[in-house]
Design an enzyme around this catalytic site. Structure first.
Site, short mmCIF file in Angstrom:
data_model
loop_
_atom_site.label_atom_id
_atom_site.label_comp_id
_atom_site.label_asym_id
_atom_site.label_seq_id
_atom_site.Cartn_x
_atom_site.Cartn_y
_atom_site.Cartn_z
N ALA A 122 0.84 -1.20 0.00
CA ALA A 122 0.00 0.00 0.00
C ALA A 122 0.87 1.26 0.00
O ALA A 122 2.01 1.24 0.46
CB ALA A 122 -0.91 0.00 1.22
N HIS A 123 0.32 2.34 -0.52
CA HIS A 123 1.00 3.62 -0.47
C HIS A 123 0.58 4.33 0.81
O HIS A 123 -0.60 4.31 1.17
CB HIS A 123 0.60 4.47 -1.69
N PRO A 124 1.52 4.95 1.54
CA PRO A 124 1.11 5.59 2.80
C PRO A 124 0.18 6.78 2.61
O PRO A 124 -0.52 7.16 3.55
CB PRO A 124 2.44 6.02 3.43
#
Lengths: 389, 389
Positions: free
Chosen positions: B238-240
């Protein structure tokens, strides 16, 4: 380096001082490329869409009313807002084109052509210009017009198939390496074209594909596949061809230990008081240690559980075995070596600190401060003057 | 580019044609740096220890009696065996020093000084020489003489703290990015110093730290820490700061989907037949989708389970949503875009295929073949002739 460019723009410090970069890039891959060139001394003229500017001006997190994300990759650049579809602004852009050393863009392939700025048109305006494009898949091939983000090229390249733990869902490299690597290789390609120009006097077209930049960072995964027909998989923190070479749990956290050679392994067994392992045929050489890595790791962690990370690091250091704590960002920022070299510098007008471009030329430390990122259109007048308008 | 260098060495093709690199490097970071310069057209003279040569000549896997690992980063280089402690061989080395454009080494700091080849001594022999060193921690600071391997700098930099899944043991980036990134930045630093020389006529000292190269690839992790006081952790795929932007399980495997903007999210909800999510306040904007990512992911995977990856990719592609299969190395090698661009090329005299340096200058495709790596001391006579001996 182009005649007449020294009239109105202050020159940077560093090996690229005097080079002028005309920068149409947005978000990350392109801005990271021109950030590197800026850090090395080039003057970067950032051309942004009027009113909105670079999309990443809206990216979280914010510091006050400004994006800290935008500030990172756009430090020290000069901003001008131009509408490349409006005749008046196109004249400004074309005057800048005639004077710059480099043009960089990371639109989807086809956009520059639609604007009337394909390679032939650009070369006709400035035969010494280096024109670099960064895109997801490059300027040719069936995917050239497909959209791409970091995660897409990390997945498509096979990089994700090598990262994370076996049996777990896929993991990405924990930063946007798809963008960042493309930025570094683009800077490399631009410099190589400038070096070529120093001999030929001619500019060049540089084409950078984010996907291919990830492929170039797969180490020997492709050659292993072509040799064996089998795709390598993820190995957690272990090295596929060396053991012990992994992250290990100690009493209060994790450390990495790299003692894969026979010589280091022998020393390591002494450090953990398990010299009996040297008699075990499962660990007799590098290849057998790799094959029996799971058993070896269990025995090592049994021993490491008896003391905290700091104590093991002190013993391993005394034995010259490369090892380190698995640092958090906070641990790293406070590390004595990081502080001594000054590789993280404060950003002007901000509480942010940022990593410097990791290239020291004739220097032992990095700059004391990094220059602030521009407001949208902040340098309009200065850039117009440089353009001779 | 140095006078008289064109007498006896064949010139490469590419933007760096004519530049001569004197290469003392071993294993990976340094050889990867000079591999890039070779691919871009420079002539690389690899100086190896007599009898043993570069350590990586022994690294697994082997193809026949040769290391496939060594072949990767040493393609196209010319090898000469020299004992830098023997007076006769030192004379050869010093004759080469006087003629080369660049000297690169990746010994532990202090070794060149012990050999009598510190920067002052080298500069006295060739004032135009660019002298680049790659080391674990740089040429200054308290750790300068510590040994380092890839895994050590991945751990110490915080890169590992961002990679892998929350709650799992730490994972490294699945390739030796600690070495490879240092190699790319070293090539970048060398080129910048050569560009500076084209103006000043003077060489330069370039200092590259593997640790700092990892720090420069942390994206905004350092600035987030300085802003919030909290160290970011791993997020799997996931992208933060964006959602949905992750790897998702479909019926027969994983794919990544990047639909983090409001506009793409709206389209995506249509593709998975869940336009009702647009009414849900938990997913109303980017920030709330990031905060409620776990719930969102579960709903998405419930839908994706109904069809195989290929079918979802076809639907997502039709909607212009960036997405991709989490490719194995085999999937990637057989991808139509990879084949069309020719970015993986066969190695001469071998069944291996290797990724090309991802920089196209005035070209749409990569070389048809890559040149073989040298046998130890293969080019002894040719290099002596170039040295004028």
């Amino acid at each position: 380096m182009t005649p007449d460019t020294d009239a109105s723009l202050p020159q940077g410090n560093g090996p690229l001082a005097g080079f002028v970069i005309l920068d149409l890039t947005r978000v990350l891959s392109g801005p990271y490329c021109t950030m590197i060139l800026q850090d090395l001394g080039a003057t970067v003229l950032k051309v942004e869409q009027p009113e909105v500017g670079d999309d990443s001006r809206q990216f979280l997190p914010f510091e006050g009313d400004r994006s800290a994300y935008f500030a990172l990759a756009n430090r020290g650049k000069k901003s001008i807002a131009l509408d490349l579809k409006a005749p008046k602004d196109r004249r400004v852009f074309e005057a800048l084109l005639a004077k710059a050393d480099v043009l960089v863009e990371n639109f989807r392939p086809g956009v520059m052509e639609k604007l009337g700025y394909d390679w032939e048109a650009i070369r006709a305006r400035n035969g010494r210009l280096v024109f670099a494009s960064i895109s997801g898949f490059g300027q040719s091939g069936p995917y050239r017009k497909k959209p791409a983000y970091d995660l897409v090229v990390q997945a498509m390249s096979g990089m994700m198939s090598l990262t994370g733990h076996p049996g777990q869902p896929p993991a990405r490299v924990g930063t946007s390496l798809g963008d960042l690597a493309a930025g570094v290789f683009a800077a490399l390609g631009i410099q190589s074209a400038l070096l070529q120009r120093s001999t030929t006097g001619k500019g060049a077209r540089v084409d950078i594909s984010m996907l291919e930049c990830q492929m170039a960072l797969l180490e020997n995964a492709i050659s292993r596949f072509t040799l064996t027909g089998t795709s390598p998989g993820p190995t957690g923190a272990a090295h596929p061809g060396s053991a012990p070479f992994d992250a290990f749990r100690a009493q209060d956290g994790y450390l990495v230990i790299t003692a894969g050679t026979d010589k280091l392994f022998k020393t390591f067994c002494g450090v953990i008081d398990r010299s009996d392992l040297l008699e075990d045929p499962r660990f007799a050489d590098r290849a057998s240690r790799v094959a029996n890595n799971a058993a070896l790791k269990e025995m090592i962690e049994d021993k490491l559980a008896a003391a905290p990370v700091a104590e093991w690091l002190s013993r391993l250091d005394a034995a010259s075995i490369p090892a380190a704590r698995v640092n958090s960002i906070k641990d790293m920022v406070n590390d004595p070596q990081v502080k001594a070299r000054g590789a993280i510098a404060p950003l002007d007008g901000s509480q942010l600190k940022l990593a410097c471009t990791p290239v020291l030329v004739d220097a032992e430390t990095y700059p004391d401060r990094l220059p602030a990122a521009p407001e949208l259109d902040e340098h309009h007048a200065e850039i117009l003057a440089f353009a001779g308008l």
